[in-house]
Enzyme design. Structure first.
Site, PDB file in Angstrom:
ATOM      1  N   LYS A 147     -49.098  10.000  11.442  1.00 42.95           N
ATOM      2  CA  LYS A 147     -49.300  11.328  10.807  1.00 42.95           C
ATOM      3  C   LYS A 147     -50.970  10.356  11.085  1.00 42.95           C
ATOM      4  O   LYS A 147     -51.296   9.719  11.319  1.00 42.95           O
ATOM      5  CB  LYS A 147     -48.960  10.837   9.144  1.00 42.95           C
ATOM      6  N   ASN A 203     -47.453   7.669   4.845  1.00 42.22           N
ATOM      7  CA  ASN A 203     -46.651   7.284   5.459  1.00 42.22           C
ATOM      8  C   ASN A 203     -46.305   7.374   6.820  1.00 42.22           C
ATOM      9  O   ASN A 203     -45.425   6.633   6.989  1.00 42.22           O
ATOM     10  CB  ASN A 203     -45.610   7.386   4.917  1.00 42.22           C
ATOM     11  N   HIS A 245     -43.318  11.448  11.054  1.00 45.04           N
ATOM     12  CA  HIS A 245     -42.545  11.897  10.282  1.00 45.04           C
ATOM     13  C   HIS A 245     -41.547  12.217  11.446  1.00 45.04           C
ATOM     14  O   HIS A 245     -41.346  12.087  12.423  1.00 45.04           O
ATOM     15  CB  HIS A 245     -43.721  13.619  10.419  1.00 45.04           C
ATOM     16  N   TYR A 265     -45.134  22.019   6.408  1.00 43.30           N
ATOM     17  CA  TYR A 265     -44.141  21.796   5.772  1.00 43.30           C
ATOM     18  C   TYR A 265     -43.587  23.093   4.336  1.00 43.30           C
ATOM     19  O   TYR A 265     -42.971  22.697   3.576  1.00 43.30           O
ATOM     20  CB  TYR A 265     -44.683  21.024   5.024  1.00 43.30           C
ATOM     21  N   GLU A 268     -38.445  22.398  14.774  1.00 41.83           N
ATOM     22  CA  GLU A 268     -40.340  21.570  14.638  1.00 41.83           C
ATOM     23  C   GLU A 268     -40.971  21.532  16.006  1.00 41.83           C
ATOM     24  O   GLU A 268     -42.173  21.746  16.151  1.00 41.83           O
ATOM     25  CB  GLU A 268     -39.459  20.461  14.178  1.00 41.83           C
TER      26      GLU A 268
HETATM   27  P1  ADP Z   1     -39.384  12.388   5.268  1.00 46.14           P
HETATM   28  O1  ADP Z   1     -40.801  12.514   5.498  1.00 46.14           O
HETATM   29  O2  ADP Z   1     -38.960  11.115   4.897  1.00 46.14           O
HETATM   30  O3  ADP Z   1     -38.252  13.520   5.636  1.00 46.14           O
HETATM   31  P2  ADP Z   1     -39.201  14.292   2.770  1.00 46.14           P
HETATM   32  O4  ADP Z   1     -39.119  15.618   4.301  1.00 46.14           O
HETATM   33  O5  ADP Z   1     -38.896  14.425   1.804  1.00 46.14           O
HETATM   34  O6  ADP Z   1     -39.530  13.202   3.425  1.00 46.14           O
HETATM   35  O7  ADP Z   1     -41.041  15.181   1.904  1.00 46.14           O
HETATM   36  C1  ADP Z   1     -42.027  14.963   3.161  1.00 46.14           C
HETATM   37  C2  ADP Z   1     -43.310  14.310   3.153  1.00 46.14           C
HETATM   38  O8  ADP Z   1     -43.897  14.857   2.170  1.00 46.14           O
HETATM   39  C3  ADP Z   1     -43.248  12.741   3.234  1.00 46.14           C
HETATM   40  O9  ADP Z   1     -43.396  12.076   4.464  1.00 46.14           O
HETATM   41  C4  ADP Z   1     -44.015  12.233   2.494  1.00 46.14           C
HETATM   42  O10 ADP Z   1     -45.249  12.141   2.810  1.00 46.14           O
HETATM   43  C5  ADP Z   1     -44.258  13.530   1.159  1.00 46.14           C
HETATM   44  N1  ADP Z   1     -43.617  12.940  -0.294  1.00 46.14           N
HETATM   45  C6  ADP Z   1     -42.880  13.071  -0.426  1.00 46.14           C
HETATM   46  N2  ADP Z   1     -42.081  12.873  -1.300  1.00 46.14           N
HETATM   47  C7  ADP Z   1     -43.566  12.508  -1.889  1.00 46.14           C
HETATM   48  C8  ADP Z   1     -43.583  12.630  -2.949  1.00 46.14           C
HETATM   49  N3  ADP Z   1     -42.907  12.177  -4.053  1.00 46.14           N
HETATM   50  N4  ADP Z   1     -44.521  12.193  -3.561  1.00 46.14           N
HETATM   51  C9  ADP Z   1     -46.465  12.296  -2.255  1.00 46.14           C
HETATM   52  N5  ADP Z   1     -45.750  12.324  -1.371  1.00 46.14           N
HETATM   53  C10 ADP Z   1     -44.739  12.475  -0.668  1.00 46.14           C
END
Ligand code: ADP
Length: 142
Positions: A11, A114, A117, A51, A128
């Site tokens: 990211k 974070n 992905h 997304y 994807e």
């Molecule tokens: P992952 O990336 O671990 O599969 P998700 O698919 O649940 O997680 O969410 C996609 C992305 O959305 C996350 O990687 C994160 O960057 C963002 N995200 C998820 N939950 C939150 C939250 N509560 N607040 C802000 N950003 C979030």
């Protein structure tokens, strides 16, 4: 466990912090092979489409804005149990909850930014991968 392919994104935060190589090293150390890779800068439409599953979540706009805030590396990882293995190497979505030694624990600080992905299921992985790559772009080495 079958050989799988999964879509990974380094990211914008991790690219900006010069962590591409560090993250690729962790994939390779985990036995995952990088069989396709490209740097790209997502448009708003691309980020929203990628997304789309989260479009009704409160964090959707912030997530889209973040994902288009700078260049990303997109790659396809291949290996035994690649989908689960990649998510294990990444760690929990929220870096504050991620285990020590994972990408998100070691290289990220907030759930918004974070570092990485990874696809969460075989079906999502297929979709994807096709979002970014054609069959001819994938260089499986067996
Ligand atoms: P992952 O990336 O671990 O599969 P998700 O698919 O649940 O997680 O969410 C996609 C992305 O959305 C996350 O990687 C994160 O960057 C963002 N995200 C998820 N939950 C939150 C939250 N509560 N607040 C802000 N950003 C979030």
């Amino acid at each position: 466990m079958a050989v799988e392919r999964t879509l990974s994104i380094v990211k914008p935060d991790a690219v900006a912090q010069n962590n591409i190589g560090e993250i690729y090293r962790r994939f390779e150390m985990a036995g995952l092979q990088i069989i396709a890779a490209r740097m790209t800068h997502l448009s708003k439409a691309q980020a929203e489409s990628f997304y789309a599953v989260h479009r009704d979540r409160p964090f959707f706009t912030a997530l889209v804005n973040f994902m288009m805030s700078g260049p990303v590396m997109v790659q396809v990882l291949e290996g035994h149990d690649a989908i689960r293995k990649n998510r294990e190497v990444m760690g929990a979505t929220n870096p504050a909850e991620a285990a020590a030694g994972t990408i998100r624990h070691d290289l990220a600080e907030t759930v918004d930014a974070n570092a990485a992905h990874g696809s969460d299921s075989p079906e999502t992985a297929r979709e994807e991968i096709a979002f970014f790559f054609g069959e001819d772009d994938l260089h499986s080495r067996g």
